[in-house]
Design a protein around this motif. Structure first.
Motif, PDB file in Angstrom:
ATOM      1  N   THR A 398      -3.762  23.588 -20.884  1.00 27.07           N
ATOM      2  CA  THR A 398      -2.590  23.692 -20.008  1.00 27.07           C
ATOM      3  C   THR A 398      -2.063  22.286 -19.745  1.00 27.07           C
ATOM      4  O   THR A 398      -2.757  21.473 -19.118  1.00 27.07           O
ATOM      5  CB  THR A 398      -2.955  24.375 -18.681  1.00 27.07           C
ATOM      6  OG1 THR A 398      -3.639  25.595 -18.952  1.00 27.07           O
ATOM      7  CG2 THR A 398      -1.709  24.667 -17.862  1.00 27.07           C
ATOM      8  N   VAL A 405      -3.050  35.098 -13.218  1.00 24.63           N
ATOM      9  CA  VAL A 405      -3.228  36.397 -13.855  1.00 24.63           C
ATOM     10  C   VAL A 405      -2.007  37.273 -13.564  1.00 24.63           C
ATOM     11  O   VAL A 405      -1.432  37.232 -12.470  1.00 24.63           O
ATOM     12  CB  VAL A 405      -4.522  37.061 -13.354  1.00 24.63           C
ATOM     13  CG1 VAL A 405      -4.691  38.446 -13.963  1.00 24.63           C
ATOM     14  CG2 VAL A 405      -5.723  36.198 -13.694  1.00 24.63           C
ATOM     15  N   ILE A 424      -0.157  38.027 -19.182  1.00 28.36           N
ATOM     16  CA  ILE A 424      -1.519  37.492 -19.128  1.00 28.36           C
ATOM     17  C   ILE A 424      -2.411  38.525 -18.445  1.00 28.36           C
ATOM     18  O   ILE A 424      -2.266  38.790 -17.241  1.00 28.36           O
ATOM     19  CB  ILE A 424      -1.562  36.148 -18.368  1.00 28.36           C
ATOM     20  CG1 ILE A 424      -0.558  35.159 -18.969  1.00 28.36           C
ATOM     21  CG2 ILE A 424      -2.971  35.578 -18.390  1.00 28.36           C
ATOM     22  CD1 ILE A 424      -0.836  34.786 -20.388  1.00 28.36           C
ATOM     23  N   SER A 426      -6.003  38.466 -18.383  1.00 28.25           N
ATOM     24  CA  SER A 426      -7.141  37.818 -17.719  1.00 28.25           C
ATOM     25  C   SER A 426      -7.227  36.373 -18.190  1.00 28.25           C
ATOM     26  O   SER A 426      -6.675  36.005 -19.235  1.00 28.25           O
ATOM     27  CB  SER A 426      -8.451  38.561 -18.012  1.00 28.25           C
ATOM     28  OG  SER A 426      -8.734  38.520 -19.404  1.00 28.25           O
ATOM     29  N   ILE A 427      -7.924  35.550 -17.403  1.00 27.28           N
ATOM     30  CA  ILE A 427      -8.069  34.113 -17.679  1.00 27.28           C
ATOM     31  C   ILE A 427      -9.544  33.754 -17.580  1.00 27.28           C
ATOM     32  O   ILE A 427     -10.240  34.188 -16.644  1.00 27.28           O
ATOM     33  CB  ILE A 427      -7.248  33.259 -16.692  1.00 27.28           C
ATOM     34  CG1 ILE A 427      -5.771  33.677 -16.709  1.00 27.28           C
ATOM     35  CG2 ILE A 427      -7.383  31.782 -17.020  1.00 27.28           C
ATOM     36  CD1 ILE A 427      -4.929  32.942 -15.682  1.00 27.28           C
ATOM     37  N   ARG A 429     -12.196  30.233 -17.892  1.00 25.75           N
ATOM     38  CA  ARG A 429     -12.423  28.801 -18.063  1.00 25.75           C
ATOM     39  C   ARG A 429     -13.900  28.582 -18.372  1.00 25.75           C
ATOM     40  O   ARG A 429     -14.763  28.905 -17.548  1.00 25.75           O
ATOM     41  CB  ARG A 429     -12.061  28.018 -16.791  1.00 25.75           C
ATOM     42  CG  ARG A 429     -10.578  27.909 -16.509  1.00 25.75           C
ATOM     43  CD  ARG A 429     -10.347  26.979 -15.327  1.00 25.75           C
ATOM     44  NE  ARG A 429     -10.787  25.615 -15.626  1.00 25.75           N
ATOM     45  CZ  ARG A 429     -11.015  24.703 -14.688  1.00 25.75           C
ATOM     46  NH1 ARG A 429     -10.871  25.000 -13.407  1.00 25.75           N
ATOM     47  NH2 ARG A 429     -11.400  23.474 -15.042  1.00 25.75           N
ATOM     48  N   ALA A 443      -8.370  26.555 -21.023  1.00 28.95           N
ATOM     49  CA  ALA A 443      -8.602  27.947 -20.628  1.00 28.95           C
ATOM     50  C   ALA A 443      -8.377  28.859 -21.818  1.00 28.95           C
ATOM     51  O   ALA A 443      -7.876  28.437 -22.873  1.00 28.95           O
ATOM     52  CB  ALA A 443      -7.676  28.346 -19.467  1.00 28.95           C
ATOM     53  N   SER A 444      -8.767  30.123 -21.628  1.00 26.05           N
ATOM     54  CA  SER A 444      -8.528  31.179 -22.610  1.00 26.05           C
ATOM     55  C   SER A 444      -7.810  32.322 -21.907  1.00 26.05           C
ATOM     56  O   SER A 444      -8.154  32.681 -20.774  1.00 26.05           O
ATOM     57  CB  SER A 444      -9.843  31.679 -23.212  1.00 26.05           C
ATOM     58  OG  SER A 444     -10.531  30.630 -23.864  1.00 26.05           O
ATOM     59  N   PHE A 445      -6.812  32.914 -22.590  1.00 19.00           N
ATOM     60  CA  PHE A 445      -6.009  33.985 -22.020  1.00 19.00           C
ATOM     61  C   PHE A 445      -6.130  35.231 -22.903  1.00 19.00           C
ATOM     62  O   PHE A 445      -6.032  35.139 -24.133  1.00 19.00           O
ATOM     63  CB  PHE A 445      -4.530  33.591 -21.931  1.00 19.00           C
ATOM     64  CG  PHE A 445      -4.270  32.403 -21.046  1.00 19.00           C
ATOM     65  CD1 PHE A 445      -4.240  32.537 -19.677  1.00 19.00           C
ATOM     66  CD2 PHE A 445      -4.050  31.150 -21.597  1.00 19.00           C
ATOM     67  CE1 PHE A 445      -4.003  31.444 -18.860  1.00 19.00           C
ATOM     68  CE2 PHE A 445      -3.811  30.054 -20.798  1.00 19.00           C
ATOM     69  CZ  PHE A 445      -3.786  30.202 -19.417  1.00 19.00           C
TER      70      PHE A 445
END
Length: 632
Positions: A398, A405, A424, A426-427, A429, A443-445
Motif C-alpha cells: 500500500t 474491508v 475487498i 477480507s484483508i 497482514r 497486505a493481501s486482499f
C-alpha cells in the motif's frame, strides 16, 4: 563518527552566524539581535537539561516535539538525554535520574514503552540513549522492509533462516531449507524466486521468533506478540535471475537493503551489480560479511580493505563504519537514514558471532516512508494467488491512503486500458486478518467476483476518486550506466517501474545516440499493453548487459477503444441534436439557413477530424488486440 557529526553541525551553525552577521552594519547590532533571538526562543529549545526541571511551557513544547518524532518514525523514535541544542553536554547522576523519571512520565502519557539502550560518560557527566516505541494494538505493528541482496553463495537464505527461526546453521545449509519455496531451490541451494520472511520484536526490543512445537513458525502468533516486524525480501543472487531480483527491488518497495558478501569469496559476481541497483533506487545499504569462522585472517583483511575502497569510491560516496560493539550499533542506526553512513557487520551463522549486534541494529531501524492517510488509496500488486474456498487473492504494498474491508476500489489497467470496480472481501497482514491497512504496509486482499486470469503483476488498485489514467507512452530522464555500443531510436529493452515490468521501445530522445555515461530525456512506448505509472517514479531500463536508471517526468494519457467508442457516440448524438435544433427554425429565414449551413459545415469538419483520429486509434487497438490474441 559522533565527533564528526558534531563538527559538521558546528560548522553549519558557524556558517549561519557568518551569513547573519553580514546583514547587520555593526557588531553591536548583530550581538543585540542574537541576544534578542535567544531570549525569544529560550523556552522553545531542546536543551540538555530540559527534563530536569521543566516549566509548564517547556513540558507542552517537549510533549509536542516527542509526539512529532513518534509520528515521523511511525510509532517509534530514539531519544538522547543529556544532549541538546546548547553546548552543555551531559548530566550528573541526580539530574539524569530526574530526567529519566520525567521522560518515563511523558512516555506513559503517550502510551509508549521506554527502553534504556546505553549509558555513556561525557567527562564527569553522563548521557543516556533510550528507545521509545508505541504500545500498538494486538492486530497492528510497525513494519520495516529490508531487501537481501548479494552474490550467489554469499549466505543470504542461510542468514535469514538463522535470524527468523532462532537456530544456528550446521555449516551445510540446513537453516536455509526452511525458507525455500520450490523443490529445485532445495536441491540446488539457490534462490530463484522472491521470498518473504519476518523477524518480530516486542515493545522492549526483544526478539519474539520462537518455534511452536513441530508446526514451525506461526506468523499469526508472531505478529500478535510483536510491536515491530522486519520483513525480509529474499532475492536471487545468480545472474540468470537478475530480472527477478530487479522486480523485487522495484515492485516490493524496500526501505533498506542488506548487501551480503562472503568473506572467503570477496567482492565477486553480482555484488557490484546489486550495490549499484540499490544506489540507483536511493535505497540505503548496510553490508553483512558472512562466513568469518572459515575464512583465513589475511583473506578477511583483504576483503574488508577492498570493500572499504569500493564504498568510498566516487560512485558510492559512503562512510564505512565497522560495527564492533553496541555503541557502534546505536550511532550507525541513528544516522543511517542519511544514506551516507554504511555499517559493516562481520557475522558467522555457525558460531553466532555478532548476530546480537545485527539483531539490535534491525530493531533500531526506523521506517523511511511517511505516507499521508488522507490521500487517495493506491495499492501495487506484485503477486497473485488462487486460494481454494476463498477465491482470488492479490498481495502487494500500500503506497498511500487507507483501505478498509468492504471498500470498493478500481482495479486495472487491463489489456485494453480499462479499470473495473472491485470489492475487498477480507484483508490479511502477514497471514493475520485485519480490518484495515495504511500507507507503507504490505497486505493481501481477497477480491470478489474476479478471476485469476483477469489479473497480472503490475496492475494497481486505486480509490474511485483518483480517476486513474493509464499510459502507453511516457517520458523519462535516464542515465546510461553501461552499454557496449550505442542506443538509437527504436531500441527496445525491459522497463522496471514500481511493480510494472514490460518491454518498451524508445520512440524519441533529445540526442541522436546514447553511450555509457550519457544522460538524456527519452520518450518510451510500451510494446504490449498500457500500464499505470506516476510521475517521479524511479525506473530501471535494462537489456542484457545494458543498464540505465532514471525517473518518469511526464505521462501521455492513453485512450482505449471503449473510450473512443463513447466519444464517437457522443459526437453522433451532438450532431443529431444540432440538426433537430436547426429544423425547428423557420425554413424561409435566412438566419436559420445560414445557421443551419454553418453548423452542418462545422460539425461535418469536426466530425471528419474526430472520426479520422478515432478510426486510426481503433485500427491500432484492433491490431494490438489481434497480436495479443494470436500470442495467447
Amino acid at each position: 563518527l559522533y565527533l564528526f557529526i558534531r563538527v559538521i553541525a558546528m560548522a553549519d551553525v558557524q556558517a549561519n552566524a557568518i551569513m547573519a552577521s553580514s546583514v547587520f552594519a555593526s557588531d553591536s547590532a548583530f550581538d543585540e539581535a542574537i541576544s534578542e533571538c535567544d531570549a525569544t526562543t529560550k523556552s522553545h529549545r531542546m536543551t540538555s537539561n530540559i527534563l530536569v526541571n521543566p516549566t509548564d511551557e517547556q513540558k507542552e513544547f517537549f510533549k509536542h516535539q516527542l509526539t512529532k518524532r513518534l509520528n515521523e518514525g511511525q510509532g517509534e523514535t530514539l531519544f538522547e538525554i543529556g544532549v541538546g541544542e546548547d553546548d552543555d553536554v551531559g548530566l550528573t547522576e541526580e539530574e539524569l535520574a530526574i530526567a529519566e523519571k520525567n521522560l518515563t512520565a511523558f512516555a506513559d502519557d503517550l502510551s509508549t514503552t521506554l527502553t534504556l539502550l546505553r549509558k555513556r560518560n561525557a567527562g564527569d557527566k553522563y548521557v543516556s540513549d533510550y528507545l521509545l516505541r508505541k504500545n500498538v494494538e494486538e492486530t497492528d505493528f510497525i513494519e520495516v522492509r529490508v531487501a537481501v541482496v548479494g552474490n550467489v553463495d554469499a549466505g543470504k537464505s542461510t542468514l535469514l533462516g538463522v535470524l527468523t527461526h532462532n537456530v544456528l546453521d550446521d555449516g551445510r545449509g540446513t537453516a536455509r531449507l526452511k525458507l525455500f519455496r520450490h523443490k529445485h531451490e532445495a536441491e540446488s541451494g539457490r534462490t530463484s524466486s522472491v521470498g518473504n520472511d519476518i523477524l518480530g520484536f516486542d515493545a522492549k526490543g526483544n526478539v519474539v521468533n520462537k518455534l511452536e512445537g513441530h508446526a514451525g513458525l506461526d506468523w499469526q502468533v508472531l505478529c500478535r506478540r510483536s510491536s515491530k516486524i522486519v520483513s525480509f525480501i529474499d532475492l536471487a543472487g545468480h545472474e540468470k535471475y537478475l530480472k527477478t531480483t530487479i522486480f523485487g527491488m522495484t515492485g516490493h518497495a524496500p526501505e533498506f537493503s542488506m548487501l551480503m558478501i562472503g568473506s572467503n569469496a570477496g567482492i565477486v559476481g553480482m555484488t557490484k551489480e546489486h550495490l549499484g541497483l540499490a544506489l540507483a533506487l536511493n535505497v540505503p545499504v548496510f553490508v553483512v560479511v558472512t562466513k568469518i569462522d572459515m575464512c583465513p585472517e589475511n583473506v578477511l583483511k583483504d576483503t574488508l580493505k577492498l570493500l572499504t575502497k569500493m564504498l568510498k569510491s566516487p560512485g558510492c560516496r559512503k562512510i564505512p563504519v565497522l560495527v564492533q560493539n553496541m555503541d557502534d550499533v546505536i550511532v550507525t542506526a541513528t544516522n543511517f537514514t542519511s544514506e551516507k553512513v554504511c555499517p559493516i557487520f562481520q557475522i558467522s551463522n555457525v558460531t553466532g558471532y555478532n548476530l546480537d549486534l545485527l539483531k539490535m541494529f534491525l530493531n533500531l531501524l526506523t521506517t523511511r516512508s511517511h505516507p499521508c492517510e488522507n490521500d487517495h488509496a493506491e495499492f501495487l500488486i506484485d503477486d497473485i494467488y488462487s486460494v481454494p474456498g476463498v477465491g482470488t487473492v492479490v498481495a502487494g504494498t500500500t503506497l498511500r491512503g487507507t483501505i478498509n474491508v468492504n471498500d470498493t476500489l478500481l482495479l486495472g489497467p487491463d489489456y485494453t486500458g480499462e479499470f473495473q470496480p472491485v470489492l475487498i472481501k477480507s484483508i490479511h497482514r502477514k497471514r493475520m486478518p485485519v480490518k484495515m491497512v495504511r500507507g507503507g504496509q504490505t497486505a493481501s486482499f481477497a477480491l470478489k467476483k474476479i478471476r485469476r486470469n483477469q489479473l497480472r503483476k503490475g496492475m494497481v488498485m486505486v480509490g474511485q476518486k483518483l480517476n486513474p489514467i493509464p499510459c502507453m507512452e511516457f517520458e523519462g530522464e535516464i542515465l546510461v550506466l553501461h552499454h557496449p555500443t550505442t542506443i538509437l531510436v527504436n531500441y527496445q529493452a525491459m522497463v522496471h517501474c514500481n511493480s510494472v515490468r514490460q518491454t518498451a521501445s524508445i520512440i524519441a530522445m533529445d540526442k541522436t545516440s546514447l553511450r555509457t555515461g550519457d544522460k538524456a530525456n527519452v520518450r518510451f512506448r510500451f510494446i504490449k499493453h498500457p500500464e499505470y505509472i506516476t510521475k517521479s517514479s524511479r525506473l530501471v531500463f535494462r537489456e542484457g548487459r545494458t543498464k540505465a536508471v532514471g525517473s518518469v517526468t511526464n505521462i501521455i494519457p492513453y485512450q482505449s477503444i471503449h473510450r473512443a467508442k463513447i466519444a464517437k457516440s457522443e459526437l453522433k448524438t451532438r450532431r443529431r441534436g444540432n440538426r433537430q435544433n436547426a429544423a425547428n427554425l423557420s425554413p424561409n429565414s435566412p438566419l436559420a439557413s445560414k445557421s443551419h449551413n454553418s453548423k452542418d459545415a462545422g460539425d461535418a469538419s469536426n466530425l471528419s477530424k474526430d472520426l479520422t483520429g478515432l478510426t486510426i486509434k481503433s485500427n491500432q487497438e484492433s491490431n494490438l488486440l489481434t497480436v495479443q490474441n494470436s500470442v495467447k
